[in-house]
Design a protein around this motif. Structure first.
Motif, PDB file in Angstrom:
ATOM      1  N   ARG A  62      32.303 -13.224  -4.955  1.00 35.50           N
ATOM      2  CA  ARG A  62      33.723 -13.475  -4.704  1.00 35.50           C
ATOM      3  C   ARG A  62      33.946 -14.975  -4.596  1.00 35.50           C
ATOM      4  O   ARG A  62      33.127 -15.703  -4.032  1.00 35.50           O
ATOM      5  CB  ARG A  62      34.169 -12.811  -3.405  1.00 35.50           C
ATOM      6  CG  ARG A  62      35.667 -12.897  -3.181  1.00 35.50           C
ATOM      7  CD  ARG A  62      36.057 -12.218  -1.917  1.00 35.50           C
ATOM      8  NE  ARG A  62      35.210 -12.780  -0.866  1.00 35.50           N
ATOM      9  CZ  ARG A  62      35.504 -12.776   0.404  1.00 35.50           C
ATOM     10  NH1 ARG A  62      36.589 -12.204   0.823  1.00 35.50           N
ATOM     11  NH2 ARG A  62      34.705 -13.305   1.285  1.00 35.50           N
ATOM     12  N   ALA A  63      35.067 -15.420  -5.132  1.00 32.91           N
ATOM     13  CA  ALA A  63      35.473 -16.823  -5.019  1.00 32.91           C
ATOM     14  C   ALA A  63      36.950 -16.846  -4.675  1.00 32.91           C
ATOM     15  O   ALA A  63      37.762 -16.234  -5.359  1.00 32.91           O
ATOM     16  CB  ALA A  63      35.217 -17.561  -6.325  1.00 32.91           C
ATOM     17  N   THR A  64      37.272 -17.554  -3.598  1.00 36.34           N
ATOM     18  CA  THR A  64      38.663 -17.698  -3.171  1.00 36.34           C
ATOM     19  C   THR A  64      38.997 -19.173  -3.157  1.00 36.34           C
ATOM     20  O   THR A  64      38.262 -19.979  -2.569  1.00 36.34           O
ATOM     21  CB  THR A  64      38.867 -17.114  -1.755  1.00 36.34           C
ATOM     22  OG1 THR A  64      38.415 -15.769  -1.737  1.00 36.34           O
ATOM     23  CG2 THR A  64      40.320 -17.167  -1.344  1.00 36.34           C
ATOM     24  N   VAL A  65      40.098 -19.539  -3.801  1.00 36.56           N
ATOM     25  CA  VAL A  65      40.518 -20.932  -3.859  1.00 36.56           C
ATOM     26  C   VAL A  65      41.933 -21.026  -3.299  1.00 36.56           C
ATOM     27  O   VAL A  65      42.842 -20.359  -3.780  1.00 36.56           O
ATOM     28  CB  VAL A  65      40.495 -21.482  -5.304  1.00 36.56           C
ATOM     29  CG1 VAL A  65      40.880 -22.953  -5.323  1.00 36.56           C
ATOM     30  CG2 VAL A  65      39.137 -21.260  -5.948  1.00 36.56           C
ATOM     31  N   ASP A  66      42.096 -21.864  -2.274  1.00 35.76           N
ATOM     32  CA  ASP A  66      43.408 -22.114  -1.678  1.00 35.76           C
ATOM     33  C   ASP A  66      43.810 -23.537  -2.061  1.00 35.76           C
ATOM     34  O   ASP A  66      43.291 -24.504  -1.506  1.00 35.76           O
ATOM     35  CB  ASP A  66      43.319 -21.946  -0.157  1.00 35.76           C
ATOM     36  CG  ASP A  66      44.660 -22.091   0.532  1.00 35.76           C
ATOM     37  OD1 ASP A  66      45.697 -22.168  -0.158  1.00 35.76           O
ATOM     38  OD2 ASP A  66      44.671 -22.151   1.776  1.00 35.76           O
ATOM     39  N   THR A  92      28.012 -16.585   2.714  1.00 31.98           N
ATOM     40  CA  THR A  92      29.368 -17.092   2.553  1.00 31.98           C
ATOM     41  C   THR A  92      29.348 -18.588   2.817  1.00 31.98           C
ATOM     42  O   THR A  92      28.882 -19.039   3.870  1.00 31.98           O
ATOM     43  CB  THR A  92      30.343 -16.404   3.526  1.00 31.98           C
ATOM     44  OG1 THR A  92      30.314 -14.995   3.289  1.00 31.98           O
ATOM     45  CG2 THR A  92      31.764 -16.929   3.347  1.00 31.98           C
ATOM     46  N   ILE A 109      37.826 -23.714  -0.463  1.00 31.34           N
ATOM     47  CA  ILE A 109      37.157 -22.744  -1.321  1.00 31.34           C
ATOM     48  C   ILE A 109      36.157 -21.957  -0.488  1.00 31.34           C
ATOM     49  O   ILE A 109      35.398 -22.539   0.291  1.00 31.34           O
ATOM     50  CB  ILE A 109      36.433 -23.438  -2.492  1.00 31.34           C
ATOM     51  CG1 ILE A 109      37.450 -24.237  -3.319  1.00 31.34           C
ATOM     52  CG2 ILE A 109      35.676 -22.427  -3.360  1.00 31.34           C
ATOM     53  CD1 ILE A 109      36.833 -25.185  -4.318  1.00 31.34           C
ATOM     54  N   GLU A 110      36.175 -20.641  -0.659  1.00 30.72           N
ATOM     55  CA  GLU A 110      35.176 -19.771  -0.028  1.00 30.72           C
ATOM     56  C   GLU A 110      34.425 -19.053  -1.142  1.00 30.72           C
ATOM     57  O   GLU A 110      35.041 -18.456  -2.031  1.00 30.72           O
ATOM     58  CB  GLU A 110      35.837 -18.746   0.885  1.00 30.72           C
ATOM     59  CG  GLU A 110      34.830 -17.839   1.564  1.00 30.72           C
ATOM     60  CD  GLU A 110      35.491 -16.786   2.433  1.00 30.72           C
ATOM     61  OE1 GLU A 110      35.591 -17.017   3.642  1.00 30.72           O
ATOM     62  OE2 GLU A 110      35.910 -15.754   1.872  1.00 30.72           O
TER      63      GLU A 110
END
Length: 138
Positions: A62-66, A92, A109-110
């Motif tokens: 999983r990749a989360t970009v804010d 993580t 970014i996570e």
């Protein structure tokens, strides 16, 4: 420059090839920045010194970009990296991209990586030595 909660940073500069038609960094490039920063963080942790590390294979689950503010051509920024959590087979990581001159947070970014056994294609536990190096208890 330091950032609370982070003990590692790596400085990067926006290159011309990384900007789009609006003259800001193209959105996919932020994940490339995270990849470079995480690689440097793992190098800084000296994970390659551990025999267990040589048999591990991390896959991004999983990749989360804010996106908070865009970077522009020739901006310099610091990628602050830390291990946020280690599960049985996953890690993580958090990466904050901060403008080097202003100190403004531009991107959070996570990334969640899963350790995969390549022979079986299934998740595999993270060895204790790697776990200790990535997230020390002291």
């Amino acid at each position: 420059m330091t950032r609370p909660g982070f003990i590692f940073s790596h400085r990067l500069r926006v290159r011309y090839a990384e900007i789009d038609g609006q003259k800001v960094v193209f959105n996919s490039r932020y994940l490339e920045y995270a990849d470079v920063a995480l690689s440097e963080y793992w190098r800084w942790l000296a994970l390659a010194e551990l025999p267990e590390w040589r048999t591990m294979e991390f896959h991004v689950a999983r990749a989360t970009v804010d996106y908070k503010a865009p970077f522009r051509y020739d901006d310099t920024f610091d990628a602050y990296v830390r291990t946020a959590r280690i599960g049985t087979s996953s890690v993580t990581s958090l990466i904050d991209l901060v403008h080097a001159d202003t100190g403004a947070l531009h991107t959070v970014i996570e990334l969640v990586h899963v350790n995969v056994d390549l022979d079986t294609g299934r998740s595999a536990p993270i060895p204790a030595a790697v776990r200790a190096r990535m997230m020390p208890t002291d």
